[in-house]
Design an enzyme around this catalytic site. Structure first.
Site: not given
Ligand code: NAD
Ligand code: SER
Length: 314
Positions: A17, A144
């Protein structure tokens, strides 16, 4: 540590995302060929420039990509999010901890700068729910959240022990239209817009009163780039800046959509993700981010809803 501008940028988890949008923003800023994207799955957006399949747990392959591509800065986004983590704690621990350690070890060896996001999931149910402070006993109740706390501490260890320049934000729930997320607890705040734009209906998996910190993706991307551009000496924190955008209940979110799509119907049927949502804060104190690197959000719920629906309807 000085920045070497001849070196390239790597984004892990680039098909996710945030990854899709951050990769595009970095390519816009630094040039397409300067930004390598990696993930375990392909997407057209991540492939719109240099892209390789790489599991972050495969240290040798990751190191070879870093070495072959002269990588100086890594945005490490590969992770397992909260809802998937509760279903598969071992996978969550492996990817979020061992994957991060691989990235940090390579960063130490290659003198890289790192951006590694954390999350509001670091906070457990016993923190003050309103205006949750930067410094507070964390005690998360999800696997998590636990990996995110340990990740922050591990990053700070590499900053202090090995002088690696690592920066990170505790993102709130992020809302975006370019990619439908899966695996997170805050996904309802994105799915609701897809439901509204597609068939004017959505069944929400948390109750109407659930109120969480959220942020629109353009603000999150801008904040990320601004933090990475900030002078190191102005940063009091490293891997764990609280960041605030807006806070609203699921019911208020549905109402904001109904102001644009009056026929939109939202029902509420909480599932296991309710418990995760209930363990997180309502509003966040991001005074340190404001003071240290001038953070200021641009979007509120009204302007975000207008922009989300315009883009999804297009
Ligand atoms: P997401 O799940 O959309 O994307 C994560 C990506 O990592 C995916 O494309 C997946 O294929 C890839 N992935 C998973 N396992 C893997 C592996 N072993 N090797 C390589 N790639 C791998 O998550 P996101 O929302 O884009 O989140 C990215 C970061 O931001 C994460 O650290 C998440 O904790 C943090 N975060 C996201 C949010 C949110 O609301 N989206 C909020 C807080 C923190
Ligand atoms: N948006 C994320 C989740 O819901 C928070 O890190 O897991």
């Amino acid at each position: 540590m000085s920045i070497d501008n001849t070196k390239k940028i790597l984004v892990t988890g680039a098909a996710g995302q945030i990854g899709i949008e951050l990769t595009a923003a970095l390519r816009e800023k630094y040039g397409t060929e300067s930004v390598m994207a990696i993930d375990i799955r392909e997407t057209e957006a991540a492939k719109s420039g240099p892209f390789k399949i790489c599991n972050i747990l495969d240290l040798n392959k990751y190191k070879k990509i870093v070495n072959d591509n002269n990588i100086g800065t890594v945005y490490h986004l590969a992770a397992i999010l909260s809802a998937t983590g509760e279903k598969n704690p071992k996978l969550c621990f492996d990817v979020n901890m061992n994957g991060l350690q691989n990235v940090l070890e390579v960063a130490r060896e290659y003198n890289q700068r790192i951006f590694c996001p954390s999350s509001i999931a670091v906070f457990g149910p016993d923190v003050p729910k309103e205006n949750t402070p930067q410094n507070v006993a964390l005690n998360p109740t999800t696997v998590y959240g636990l990996t995110k706390v340990a990740g922050e501490l591990l990053c700070d260890y590499y900053v202090n022990k090995y002088n690696v320049d690592i920066r990170g934000i505790r993102y709130p729930g992020l809302i975006s239209w370019k990619n439908k997320p899966s695996g997170g607890t805050t996904d309802y705040a994105v799915e609701i817009y897809f439901g509204a734009a597609q068939n004017e209906k959505y069944q929400c998996f948390v109750n109407e009163e659930t109120r969480l910190p959220m942020m629109y993706m353009p603000d999150a991307i801008r904040g990320t780039l601004e933090l990475m551009d900030a002078p190191l000496k102005s940063l009091k924190y490293h891997s764990n800046y609280n960041l605030s955008g807006m806070s609203f209940s699921a019911g208020e979110l549905a109402e904001s959509i109904q102001k644009v799509i009056p026929n939109f119907e939202c029902t509420f049927k909480p599932d296991s993700r309710q418990e995760i949502a209930d363990s997180w804060p309502v509003t966040i104190d991001d005074g340190a981010a404001k003071k240290d690197w001038g953070w200021k959000p641009k979007f509120d719920i009204k302007t975000m809803t207008k922009d989300m629906l315009k883009n999804l309807r297009n």
